[in-house]
Design an enzyme around this catalytic site. Structure first.
Site: not given
Length: 255
Positions: A7, A34, A145, A147, A216, A245-246
């Protein structure tokens, strides 16, 4: 085959990171999430110059998924026929003898919200579609991802996150139902270090203090799980200036 998912949280911003990582890690197939780019703005030329064929399904500002492959892409398909959705969250293609799906599961925002209900409905439809895909493609990987932190050991502070979005029991149950189709969480095929996470909040020194979640995942059908030799999280990419941030997640499959 080296298969990865990442991501990137805006490909426009993270393209230099991606190109650097492609050169050093040299994955054969990459599932991106994303991307936050419409298809006409996808950086095909730069990625193809790095040696990768591309397929993308994007939209402005939000969501967006893509596949990159050094081994070609065929039979590309976007979205889930069981869940008509304007949000661009799924793309699939065949690479050699492997069906690869890049997935960006909805976040869910908060328990009880409309977005949470959307997430659970989306996951239910994903389960139905994957059951059909696995029948057609016994060698299948779905990566991206999700989530969802599947277990307490995937959370830096299970007590603080208990019952919260990403860790709630309905979400975890939906994840388990995906596994019950015959999929395997590649990361858990091997002994792994404690406190291994793939996402860290930008705020409050989340990465520096390792206050993260493992959300992930690369899920493998049984034939691919038997071929899996390694599974890792590439934390180094989270250390870059202006990082996603991943962190990427990567598996190696015996050819």
């Amino acid at each position: 085959m080296k298969l990865a998912a990442w991501n990137v949280n805006s490909l426009k911003i993270r393209l230099p990171h991606l190109l650097e990582w492609l050169a050093t890690e040299q994955p054969d197939v990459v599932c991106l999430q994303e991307t936050k780019l419409e298809d006409h703005g996808f950086p095909r030329q730069e990625i193809e110059a790095a040696g990768y064929e591309t397929a993308c399904s994007g939209q402005k500002t939000y969501n967006g998924v893509a596949l990159l492959s050094r081994r070609g892409l065929s039979d590309v398909a976007c979205s889930n026929p069981h869940y008509p959705d304007p949000q661009k969250r799924l793309i699939a293609a065949t690479v050699g003898d492997v069906r690869v799906i890049s997935a960006y599961v909805p976040n869910g925002q908060a328990i009880g919200s409309e977005k949470y209900a959307y997430k659970l409905g989306w996951l239910e439809a994903l389960e139905k579609w994957l059951s059909e895909e696995l029948t057609q493609y016994p060698q299948l990987a779905i990566a991206g991802d999700f989530n969802i932190a599947p277990e307490n050991r995937d959370v830096h502070d299970p007590a603080a996150w208990a019952g919260q979005v990403l860790c709630s029991e309905p979400e975890r149950d939906a994840f388990r139902r995906l596994l019950s189709l015959g999929l395997h969480d590649s990361f858990r095929l091997f002994e792994q270090p404690e406190n291994s996470f793939s996402w860290w909040d930008y705020r409050m020194l989340g990465f520096q203090k390792n206050r993260g979640l493992r959300i992930d995942h690369i899920l493998l059908s049984a034939p691919l799980a038997a071929r899996c030799r390694t599974s890792k999280i590439v934390r180094e990419m989270r250390k870059r200036e202006r990082p996603s941030d991943h962190a990427p997640v990567v598996v190696e499959l015996a050819d």
